[in-house]
Write an enzyme that holds these catalytic residues in place. Structure first.
Site, PDB file in Angstrom:
ATOM      1  N   ASN A 151      30.139  10.223   4.314  1.00 46.18           N
ATOM      2  CA  ASN A 151      30.335   9.426   3.267  1.00 46.18           C
ATOM      3  C   ASN A 151      29.943  10.431   2.108  1.00 46.18           C
ATOM      4  O   ASN A 151      28.739  10.416   1.840  1.00 46.18           O
ATOM      5  CB  ASN A 151      29.647   8.187   3.383  1.00 46.18           C
ATOM      6  CG  ASN A 151      29.883   7.348   1.974  1.00 46.18           C
ATOM      7  OD1 ASN A 151      30.613   7.883   1.058  1.00 46.18           O
ATOM      8  ND2 ASN A 151      29.099   6.193   2.049  1.00 46.18           N
ATOM      9  N   TRP A 152      30.470  11.014   1.449  1.00 47.64           N
ATOM     10  CA  TRP A 152      30.102  12.029   0.483  1.00 47.64           C
ATOM     11  C   TRP A 152      29.733  11.389  -0.802  1.00 47.64           C
ATOM     12  O   TRP A 152      29.293  11.729  -1.673  1.00 47.64           O
ATOM     13  CB  TRP A 152      31.160  12.891   0.194  1.00 47.64           C
ATOM     14  CG  TRP A 152      31.343  14.202   1.221  1.00 47.64           C
ATOM     15  CD1 TRP A 152      30.417  14.449   2.312  1.00 47.64           C
ATOM     16  CD2 TRP A 152      32.152  15.118   1.381  1.00 47.64           C
ATOM     17  NE1 TRP A 152      30.883  15.504   3.046  1.00 47.64           N
ATOM     18  CE2 TRP A 152      31.752  16.050   2.655  1.00 47.64           C
ATOM     19  CE3 TRP A 152      33.268  15.647   0.563  1.00 47.64           C
ATOM     20  CZ2 TRP A 152      32.499  17.058   2.826  1.00 47.64           C
ATOM     21  CZ3 TRP A 152      34.041  16.713   0.922  1.00 47.64           C
ATOM     22  CH2 TRP A 152      33.573  17.492   2.136  1.00 47.64           C
ATOM     23  N   LYS A 153      30.006   9.979  -0.989  1.00 45.14           N
ATOM     24  CA  LYS A 153      29.824   9.119  -2.273  1.00 45.14           C
ATOM     25  C   LYS A 153      30.221   9.890  -3.506  1.00 45.14           C
ATOM     26  O   LYS A 153      31.347  10.613  -3.450  1.00 45.14           O
ATOM     27  CB  LYS A 153      28.361   9.051  -2.180  1.00 45.14           C
ATOM     28  CG  LYS A 153      27.866   8.392  -0.950  1.00 45.14           C
ATOM     29  CD  LYS A 153      26.549   7.881  -1.269  1.00 45.14           C
ATOM     30  CE  LYS A 153      26.070   7.455   0.429  1.00 45.14           C
ATOM     31  NZ  LYS A 153      24.754   6.683   0.535  1.00 45.14           N
ATOM     32  N   HIS A 212      30.750  -1.027   1.230  1.00 48.81           N
ATOM     33  CA  HIS A 212      29.497  -0.191   1.274  1.00 48.81           C
ATOM     34  C   HIS A 212      28.294  -0.972   0.533  1.00 48.81           C
ATOM     35  O   HIS A 212      28.725  -1.577  -0.693  1.00 48.81           O
ATOM     36  CB  HIS A 212      29.594   1.113   0.757  1.00 48.81           C
ATOM     37  CG  HIS A 212      28.538   2.098   0.957  1.00 48.81           C
ATOM     38  ND1 HIS A 212      27.478   2.199   0.004  1.00 48.81           N
ATOM     39  CD2 HIS A 212      28.251   2.841   1.936  1.00 48.81           C
ATOM     40  CE1 HIS A 212      26.378   3.026   0.760  1.00 48.81           C
ATOM     41  NE2 HIS A 212      27.075   3.376   1.528  1.00 48.81           N
ATOM     42  N   GLU A 271      26.489   0.206  -1.480  1.00 45.20           N
ATOM     43  CA  GLU A 271      26.283   0.520  -3.028  1.00 45.20           C
ATOM     44  C   GLU A 271      27.407  -0.175  -3.972  1.00 45.20           C
ATOM     45  O   GLU A 271      27.288  -0.429  -5.205  1.00 45.20           O
ATOM     46  CB  GLU A 271      26.600   1.951  -3.283  1.00 45.20           C
ATOM     47  CG  GLU A 271      25.139   2.674  -2.760  1.00 45.20           C
ATOM     48  CD  GLU A 271      25.256   4.051  -2.151  1.00 45.20           C
ATOM     49  OE1 GLU A 271      26.338   4.667  -2.393  1.00 45.20           O
ATOM     50  OE2 GLU A 271      24.380   4.399  -1.481  1.00 45.20           O
ATOM     51  N   GLU A 302      24.558  -0.785   8.149  1.00 43.68           N
ATOM     52  CA  GLU A 302      24.012   0.175   7.231  1.00 43.68           C
ATOM     53  C   GLU A 302      22.810  -0.846   6.745  1.00 43.68           C
ATOM     54  O   GLU A 302      23.145  -1.362   5.853  1.00 43.68           O
ATOM     55  CB  GLU A 302      24.807   0.664   6.252  1.00 43.68           C
ATOM     56  CG  GLU A 302      25.810   1.573   6.622  1.00 43.68           C
ATOM     57  CD  GLU A 302      26.295   2.681   5.814  1.00 43.68           C
ATOM     58  OE1 GLU A 302      26.247   3.923   6.200  1.00 43.68           O
ATOM     59  OE2 GLU A 302      26.604   2.372   4.832  1.00 43.68           O
ATOM     60  N   GLY A 328      19.744   6.475   2.204  1.00 42.54           N
ATOM     61  CA  GLY A 328      19.256   7.278   0.812  1.00 42.54           C
ATOM     62  C   GLY A 328      17.902   7.333   0.734  1.00 42.54           C
ATOM     63  O   GLY A 328      17.186   7.922  -0.257  1.00 42.54           O
ATOM     64  N   SER A 375      20.243   7.117   6.653  1.00 45.84           N
ATOM     65  CA  SER A 375      19.288   8.302   6.888  1.00 45.84           C
ATOM     66  C   SER A 375      19.522   8.983   8.192  1.00 45.84           C
ATOM     67  O   SER A 375      18.563   9.709   8.597  1.00 45.84           O
ATOM     68  CB  SER A 375      17.914   7.986   6.429  1.00 45.84           C
ATOM     69  OG  SER A 375      17.641   7.579   5.010  1.00 45.84           O
ATOM     70  N   GLY A 421      25.613   9.695   5.026  1.00 47.14           N
ATOM     71  CA  GLY A 421      25.681  10.162   3.464  1.00 47.14           C
ATOM     72  C   GLY A 421      25.011  11.587   3.224  1.00 47.14           C
ATOM     73  O   GLY A 421      25.783  12.390   3.612  1.00 47.14           O
ATOM     74  N   GLY A 422      23.945  11.699   2.845  1.00 51.53           N
ATOM     75  CA  GLY A 422      23.374  12.607   2.431  1.00 51.53           C
ATOM     76  C   GLY A 422      23.499  13.956   3.277  1.00 51.53           C
ATOM     77  O   GLY A 422      23.984  15.049   2.913  1.00 51.53           O
TER      78      GLY A 422
HETATM   79  P1  PGA Z   1      22.473   8.142   3.814  1.00 54.82           P
HETATM   80  O1  PGA Z   1      23.786   7.263   3.304  1.00 54.82           O
HETATM   81  O2  PGA Z   1      22.992   8.710   5.116  1.00 54.82           O
HETATM   82  O3  PGA Z   1      22.326   9.105   2.676  1.00 54.82           O
HETATM   83  O4  PGA Z   1      21.220   7.327   3.977  1.00 54.82           O
HETATM   84  C1  PGA Z   1      24.475   6.471   4.295  1.00 54.82           C
HETATM   85  C2  PGA Z   1      25.567   5.751   3.693  1.00 54.82           C
HETATM   86  O5  PGA Z   1      25.373   5.225   2.492  1.00 54.82           O
HETATM   87  O6  PGA Z   1      26.617   5.365   4.017  1.00 54.82           O
END
Ligand code: PGA
Length: 255
Positions: free
Chosen positions: A9-11, A97, A99, A169, A175, A214, A235-236
């Site tokens: 997930n590149w956001k 998600h 966010e 999640e 993050g 994470s 994500g990251g």
């Molecule tokens: P993260 O994000 O791996 O950077 O914690 C995961 C996500 O939000 O899907």
């Protein structure tokens, strides 16, 4: 048969040039002959969908979207419908998600509507659920997960062969560098599995459940080894081609 799903997930990261660099670096670091049994997906921002498909499809990576409108079409400036996504061959889309829930007001009801839009275009959803730190600390994790799953799924019949995934999640792990321990993640995944089986019966046991929060090359193996974890939403750590290739490799080697 794909044993594990490794979804990035590149956001709101990556420009077109950076996607090009990612694909060059992935090419140097991957050994895709070894991991044909891993399902690879990367969810990118809307303007990059077509370009990323061109760059990544050669590696067997499917490109997905990160969000969709709950409306089918019309005067919703800035929104993107499932029909538009389908028209550019998008096969996967993240919905719910945390966010989106936190900053853009997505509720379980809206998430359900978004899923229904995707469904009408045969786009496979990656539906996210998870509790906040406050909810975990006040022992509400299971209540929150139950409410999210039941609101989204109750009353919707699954069609035969319907392809969907659910990502657990925990918001406190996204993050933050704090990963849920494999035991904590497994406990919630098992609970989600039971809820789905309650609603849909035994065949819901095969819906892939991904863990997110994470995840990185150093911790993915012990998470994937858990009975009810079928993959990861990352994500990251998915922004780095070498790291992403490494996680795909670990998944291909994990039994
Ligand atoms: P993260 O994000 O791996 O950077 O914690 C995961 C996500 O939000 O899907």
């Amino acid at each position: 048969m794909n044993r594990y799903v490794i979804a990035g997930n590149w956001k709101m990261n990556m420009t077109q040039g950076e996607v090009f660099n990612f694909s060059e670096n992935y090419c140097i670091n991957c050994d895709d002959s070894l991991n044909i049994n891993v399902k690879k997906i990367i969810c990118v921002s809307y303007p990059l969908l077509t370009y990323a498909m061109r760059e990544l499809s050669g590696f067997g990576i499917d490109v997905g979207a990160q969000n969709v409108s709950e409306h089918s079409h019309g005067a919703y400036t800035g929104e993107v419908s499932a029909k538009i996504l389908e028209s550019v061959d998008v096969k996967y889309c993240i919905v719910g998600h945390s966010e989106r829930r936190q900053y853009f007001g997505d509720t379980d009801e809206i998430i359900k509507q978004k899923w229904m839009q995707l469904r009408s275009e045969r786009i496979n959803p990656i539906i996210c659920v998870g509790e906040t730190l406050e909810e975990r600390e006040s022992n509400k994790t299971f209540d929150v997960i139950k409410r999210q799953i039941e609101t989204i799924f109750k009353g919707v019949e699954l069609k035969a062969g319907e392809d969907m995934m659910i990502a657990y999640e925990p918001v406190w792990a996204i993050g933050t560098g704090k990963t849920a321990t494999p035991e904590i993640a497994q406990e919630v995944h098992k609970y989600i599995r039971e809820l789905l089986v309650d609603i849909y019966g035994k065949h819901a046991g095969s819906i892939p459940l991904l863990y997110g929060g994470s995840v990185k090359p150093e911790n993915i193996k012990e998470l994937l080894e858990q009975d009810d974890i079928n993959g990861a939403l990352i994500g990251g750590a998915s922004l780095d081609a070498k790291g992403y290739a490494e996680m795909v490799k670990v998944a291909s080697e994990t039994v």
